[in-house]
Design a protein around this motif. Structure first.
Motif, short mmCIF file in Angstrom:
data_model
loop_
_atom_site.label_atom_id
_atom_site.label_comp_id
_atom_site.label_asym_id
_atom_site.label_seq_id
_atom_site.Cartn_x
_atom_site.Cartn_y
_atom_site.Cartn_z
N VAL A 89 0.83 -1.21 0.00
CA VAL A 89 0.00 0.00 0.00
C VAL A 89 0.86 1.25 0.00
O VAL A 89 0.49 2.28 -0.58
N GLU A 90 2.01 1.18 0.65
CA GLU A 90 2.87 2.36 0.73
C GLU A 90 3.39 2.75 -0.64
O GLU A 90 3.37 1.97 -1.59
N ARG A 91 3.86 3.96 -0.73
CA ARG A 91 4.44 4.48 -1.96
C ARG A 91 5.77 3.78 -2.26
O ARG A 91 6.63 3.67 -1.37
N PRO A 92 5.96 3.20 -3.48
CA PRO A 92 5.04 3.17 -4.61
C PRO A 92 3.96 2.11 -4.43
O PRO A 92 4.27 0.94 -4.16
N SER A 93 2.73 2.49 -4.61
CA SER A 93 1.60 1.63 -4.32
C SER A 93 1.43 0.55 -5.39
O SER A 93 1.68 0.79 -6.59
N SER A 94 1.00 -0.62 -4.96
CA SER A 94 0.73 -1.73 -5.88
C SER A 94 -0.76 -1.85 -6.20
O SER A 94 -1.16 -2.85 -6.82
N LEU A 95 -1.57 -0.88 -5.79
CA LEU A 95 -3.02 -0.96 -5.98
C LEU A 95 -3.40 -0.48 -7.37
O LEU A 95 -3.97 0.59 -7.57
N SER A 96 -3.06 -1.29 -8.37
CA SER A 96 -3.46 -1.03 -9.75
C SER A 96 -3.72 -2.36 -10.43
O SER A 96 -3.20 -3.40 -10.00
N VAL A 97 -4.51 -2.33 -11.50
CA VAL A 97 -4.89 -3.57 -12.17
C VAL A 97 -3.70 -4.20 -12.87
O VAL A 97 -3.49 -5.40 -12.82
N SER A 98 -2.90 -3.40 -13.54
CA SER A 98 -1.78 -3.90 -14.31
C SER A 98 -0.49 -3.25 -13.82
O SER A 98 -0.48 -2.12 -13.36
N SER A 99 0.60 -4.00 -13.98
CA SER A 99 1.91 -3.46 -13.65
C SER A 99 2.66 -2.97 -14.88
O SER A 99 3.78 -2.47 -14.76
N ASP A 100 2.04 -3.11 -16.06
CA ASP A 100 2.66 -2.64 -17.30
C ASP A 100 2.61 -1.11 -17.33
O ASP A 100 1.51 -0.53 -17.28
N PRO A 101 3.74 -0.43 -17.41
CA PRO A 101 3.71 1.04 -17.40
C PRO A 101 2.99 1.63 -18.60
O PRO A 101 2.60 2.80 -18.57
N GLY A 123 15.02 -12.09 -28.32
CA GLY A 123 15.28 -12.59 -26.99
C GLY A 123 15.53 -11.52 -25.96
O GLY A 123 15.79 -11.83 -24.80
N SER A 124 15.46 -10.26 -26.35
CA SER A 124 15.70 -9.18 -25.41
C SER A 124 14.43 -8.86 -24.62
O SER A 124 13.33 -9.31 -24.95
N TYR A 125 14.61 -8.07 -23.60
CA TYR A 125 13.51 -7.64 -22.74
C TYR A 125 12.43 -6.93 -23.55
O TYR A 125 11.23 -7.18 -23.38
N GLU A 126 12.84 -6.06 -24.45
CA GLU A 126 11.89 -5.29 -25.24
C GLU A 126 11.19 -6.15 -26.29
O GLU A 126 9.98 -6.03 -26.49
N GLN A 127 11.95 -7.03 -26.94
CA GLN A 127 11.35 -7.85 -27.98
C GLN A 127 10.37 -8.87 -27.40
O GLN A 127 9.35 -9.19 -28.03
N LEU A 128 10.65 -9.37 -26.20
CA LEU A 128 9.75 -10.32 -25.54
C LEU A 128 8.57 -9.65 -24.85
O LEU A 128 7.73 -10.35 -24.28
N ASP A 129 8.53 -8.34 -24.88
CA ASP A 129 7.42 -7.57 -24.32
C ASP A 129 7.26 -7.85 -22.82
O ASP A 129 6.18 -8.15 -22.31
N TYR A 130 8.38 -7.72 -22.10
CA TYR A 130 8.42 -7.97 -20.66
C TYR A 130 8.20 -6.70 -19.84
O TYR A 130 8.64 -6.61 -18.70
N TRP A 131 7.51 -5.72 -20.37
CA TRP A 131 7.39 -4.43 -19.69
C TRP A 131 6.69 -4.54 -18.34
O TRP A 131 6.95 -3.73 -17.44
N SER A 132 5.81 -5.49 -18.19
CA SER A 132 5.09 -5.61 -16.91
C SER A 132 5.96 -6.20 -15.81
O SER A 132 5.58 -6.16 -14.63
N ASN A 133 7.12 -6.74 -16.15
CA ASN A 133 8.07 -7.25 -15.15
C ASN A 133 9.06 -6.14 -14.82
O ASN A 133 9.99 -5.86 -15.59
N ASN A 134 8.85 -5.49 -13.68
CA ASN A 134 9.68 -4.36 -13.31
C ASN A 134 9.74 -4.23 -11.79
O ASN A 134 9.14 -5.03 -11.07
N PHE A 135 10.46 -3.23 -11.34
CA PHE A 135 10.59 -2.94 -9.91
C PHE A 135 9.89 -1.62 -9.55
O PHE A 135 10.29 -0.94 -8.62
N ASP A 136 8.82 -1.30 -10.27
CA ASP A 136 8.14 -0.03 -10.04
C ASP A 136 7.25 -0.05 -8.80
O ASP A 136 6.85 1.01 -8.32
#
Length: 839
Positions: A183-195, A712-725
């Motif tokens: 709950v604390e900042r940065p909050s995880s209360l969102s439907v998706s983690s994809d920026p 095989g890269s992060y961008e080509q595999l569309d891994y944007w939702s896997n992050n430390f945000d």
């Protein structure tokens, strides 16, 4: 003359023998009375093995010294965390005030040889002895240390602390303070983690989470105060966990005050990193697991150093093999994987986990077959030899940890029972040649003890067998608590008795095992029908599917399931039917399927094949039929208890839930700490370019020099939702790295967007989670399965279910456990810091 010399010589030998016996007795008493010094940090005391040969090779004094040193070392962990915290205190004729306890108006005098027991009592001393015996028995049941205060007020506080409400409240407080990270900042209360798709997260107003956290810290402070009071100041100073508990609370309060002073705008919350400590200090199993890991580290370090040497050697050989040449067609391997020393080392490290195999060898292998020898040799030596050797080392150390843990538990149980006997033997004013307790006092103690009902009934039943005599000696008292070492075996109620001959015949038929086999065959046929229909409808749209036929097929099978349930209830009765867990599972799903079937008929009347009710009602017919199919497939698990090997595997998995709590807790702590570090280091490090789908590769490279669309890269595999945000996204990313599938994509991306040193973070997480914890998990599975396999090898199918009730960690090593002797127990009682025994 000769005979007179012979007599004089024999007399001298007799005096020498008596003098030797006297000196041995004095030496044994001196060993019993001398204080036990706890070993220093990192020093292990001598541990007696279960081998009789080893035990016979030691003298009685050496055995007592080794054993008491072992107990003292094992009992230095927290007292009030499930297994106790008191270390053995030094003996002295001290008053209760000197020990941090009450004034202690009584004195107990016990004889080592089992002689008279006398007590100088005040009014109400007899009830105090009963309360002490009750608490000692509860300590024995829960494998807790008895080194706590034993005056009346402290005993009431002690039992209140261990009450269900108090322990549940403390557990919920720990869970609440850990969940604040979501709950604390940065909050995880969102439907998706994809920026790219994530809406703005809800941020709690300043002061909301801070108030909840302060309430939790106040509860932890009260918990620390209660623990410290119950064990006394002397024992508190010896407990590193309680001192660390106090330090963590103090640091958290200071950091909380800074947050409030900065109006929740601080960049770093240090107290987040210390929150997992609250979970660790409240579980003795986790503390023992940490000790096991600490003892295993030297052996693991040796193998890891060997792995590092293996990696360095092959890295240098690889850089020599795949060096840059004048021919650009032969430089593909160099360009992709061996361009520099860090790149070469990283490529081979990932190959060690097989995550980039065979991609890493394809450029070189396509040029020459001989290059495959390099990669195959590296994988065979590293992956299949060294990594499996690491698993074997961790398993061996884990088995030693379990054995020592069980040995400690057995010692504590026997010591608690012996302490209860000692205080009960001094309850009355009798002076007998032998110590003994009254049976009515034992029954009164058992009526007050908080224990499972079947244990109380079993112990009370055995104790009532001595009611004619009225007293019980030490061995008899100890024997009645052998029932604690026996887990409850489930007994099914008897079959109902019918007077009608026809009902008796039906009962005989419907209770036969063949009915269960027939039910399993019908369930298999139902699953086959569903699979056939799914294969036929796999390419059809929702409107083209024949839902009517599948619905009629399911209806026929559900009616059979209902009939099977009814005839089993007729044969076994309601209580007998519900006493089998597979019947409960089967019956619940049958009733649920029947309710869904009735709902379909009510919603769609009598559906026919030309209907298209996709928009009718809350759920379409296809959705409801699909739900029914999923339940039918899930119901097919009923076959597991009827196949011996499957039942054995299933019972092993169920036992893991009971024995895996400590390891799951350690994993939660490690995940929590690494997630907090990951947010500190990498929050917002990777940001996708705007309108990524409408840009070409060239324009993307112009947007950011770190961006790449390489295969095989992060961008080509569309891994944007896997992050430390945020915290939840960090947990999922750490899980993906622990699985080691494509974990090199994350490591490469964060090294490009931040710095090459970020690889250290991912390698440390891989070593901690995938190497350490996964191997511990494998060791736990092996230990449980081997134990069950050995015991069930000669059992029938119906006996496997009973084995599940008998399995516990204590029983797994029961044959290797060494029972403490009476002298060893008396020495430990003598060192109790709050009983003030005199010998």
């Amino acid at each position: 003359m000769y005979s007179r010399r012979k007599v004089r010589l024999e007399d001298r030998r007799g005096r020498s023998s008596r003098r030797s016996d006297f000196l041995k007795a004095v030496a044994a008493l001196f060993v019993c009375l001398q204080p036990v010094e706890s070993p220093s940090v990192g020093e292990k005391p001598k541990v007696l093995r279960s081998s009789p040969r080893t035990r016979r090779s030691l003298t009685a004094a050496e055995q007592r010294r080794v054993y008491t040193g072992q107990i003292s070392w094992m009992e230095t962990e927290s007292l009030l965390t499930g297994s106790g915290n008191g270390a053995s205190g030094k003996y002295g004729a001290r008053s209760g005030t000197e020990n941090g306890g009450g004034p202690g108006p009584r004195r107990m005098s016990y004889s080592v040889s089992g002689g008279a027991c006398s007590v100088e009592r005040d009014t109400g001393d007899e009830d105090l002895h009963i309360q002490q015996a009750v608490v000692f028995i509860e300590d024995a049941v829960q494998y807790r240390s008895i080194n706590h205060r034993v005056d009346a007020g402290s005993l009431r506080l002690y039992r209140w602390y261990y009450s269900r409400i108090c322990q549940w409240g403390l557990g919920l407080t720990i869970a609440a303070v850990l969940l604040l990270a979501f709950v604390e900042r940065p909050s995880s209360l969102s439907v998706s983690s994809d920026p790219r798709r994530r809406p703005p997260s809800w941020e709690p107003p300043c002061g909301l989470t801070e108030i909840l956290e302060m309430v939790c810290l106040i509860i932890f402070s009260l918990d620390l105060a209660v623990k410290s009071y119950l064990i006394g100041w002397e024992e508190f100073r010896k407990s590193k966990w309680l001192i660390g508990y106090m330090v963590v609370i103090s640091v958290s309060v200071i950091d909380w005050m800074l947050s409030v002073g900065m109006e929740c705008d601080e960049k770093l919350r240090v107290r987040r990193l210390f929150r997992p400590f609250f979970l660790l200090q409240n579980s003795s199993l986790m503390k023992k697991t940490l000790k096991c890991i600490k003892r295993t580290l030297p052996e693991i370090a040796s193998v890891i150093l060997l792995l590092a040497l293996h990696l360095c050697l092959f890295t240098m050989i690889g850089m020599l093999l795949f060096a840059k040449t004048e021919d650009p067609k032969k430089n593909e391997e160099w360009e992709l994987h061996f361009r520099s020393l860090p790149a070469s080392f990283t490529s081979l490290l990932v190959l060690l986990t097989t995550a980039n195999n065979p991609d890493v060898m394809i450029p070189a292998y396509s040029l020459h077959r001989g290059y495959s020898v390099f990669f195959v040799s590296f994988s065979v030596i590293g992956t299949y030899c060294l990594m499996n050797l690491l698993t074997a080392i961790i398993y061996n150390q884990f088995r030693g940890y379990l054995l020592m843990s069980v040995q400690t538990s057995i010692i504590r149980r026997r010591l608690g029972i012996r302490a209860a006997f000692q205080v009960l033997s001094c309850q009355g004013a009798q002076r007998a040649a032998e110590e003994r307790v009254r049976v009515d006092a034992v029954l009164e103690v058992m009526s007050r003890v908080k224990i499972k009902s079947y244990y109380r009934v079993a112990i009370t039943t055995v104790a009532q067998q001595h009611a004619d005599v009225g007293f019980m000696d030490r061995d008899q008292f100890r024997s009645i608590f052998d029932e604690l070492d026996k887990d409850c075996i489930k007994e099914h109620p008897p079959l109902p008795q019918y007077r009608s001959a026809a009902l008796q015949r039906l009962q005989l038929v419907f209770s036969h095992y063949y009915l269960t086999i027939l039910g399993n065959a019908v369930a298999l046929a139902n699953v086959v029908c569903i699979c056939t229909v799914l294969v036929l409808n796999s390419e059809k749209s929702t409107a083209e599917r024949d839902n009517y036929t599948l619905e009629i097929i399911n209806l026929c099978f559900i009616l059979y399931y209902l009939l099977e349930m009814c005839v089993k209830i007729l044969a076994f009765g309601w209580r007998g039917y519900l006493s089998y867990r597979n019947n409960v599972f089967d019956g619940f799903l049958t009733v649920l399927l029947l309710v869904l079937q009735i709902t379909i008929f009510i919603t769609y009347r009598l559906p026919y094949s030309h209907w298209d009710p996709s928009s009718h009602g809350v759920m379409s017919l296809w959705e409801m039929v699909r739900l029914v199919n999923m339940l039918i497939v899930f119901r097919f698990l009923r076959i597991i208890p009827d196949i011996k090997l499957m039942a054995l595997v299933a019972s092993t998995l169920l036992d893991l839930v009971k024995n895996l709590r400590a390891f799951a807790g350690i994993l939660v702590v490690v995940y929590y700490v690494f997630a907090v570090f990951g947010i500190w280091l990498f929050e917002g490090a990777i940001k996708p370019p705007p309108e990524i789908s409408g840009l070409s590769n060239t324009s993307m490279e112009n947007i950011s020099s770190n961006f790449t669309m390489q295969c095989g890269s992060y961008e080509q595999l569309d891994y944007w939702s896997n992050n430390f945000d945020d915290f939840a996204a960090a947990i999922i990313l750490l899980y993906d790295v622990m699985i080691v599938n494509n974990w090199q994509a994350f490591m490469d991306a964060y090294s490009r967007y931040t710095t090459e040193w970020s690889k250290i973070y991912f390698v440390c997480w891989w070593l901690t989670s995938s190497v350490m914890w996964v191997n511990l998990f494998v060791a736990l599975i092996l230990e449980n399965f081997i134990y069950k396999w050995d015991r069930s090898h000669s059992c029938s199918v119906t006996d496997v279910e009973r084995i599940r009730y008998e399995t516990s960690v204590q029983l797994m090593f029961r044959e290797q456990i060494q029972e403490p002797t009476e002298e060893e127990l008396l020495c430990q009682l003598h060192r109790h810091p709050h009983l003030h025994l005199q010998w």
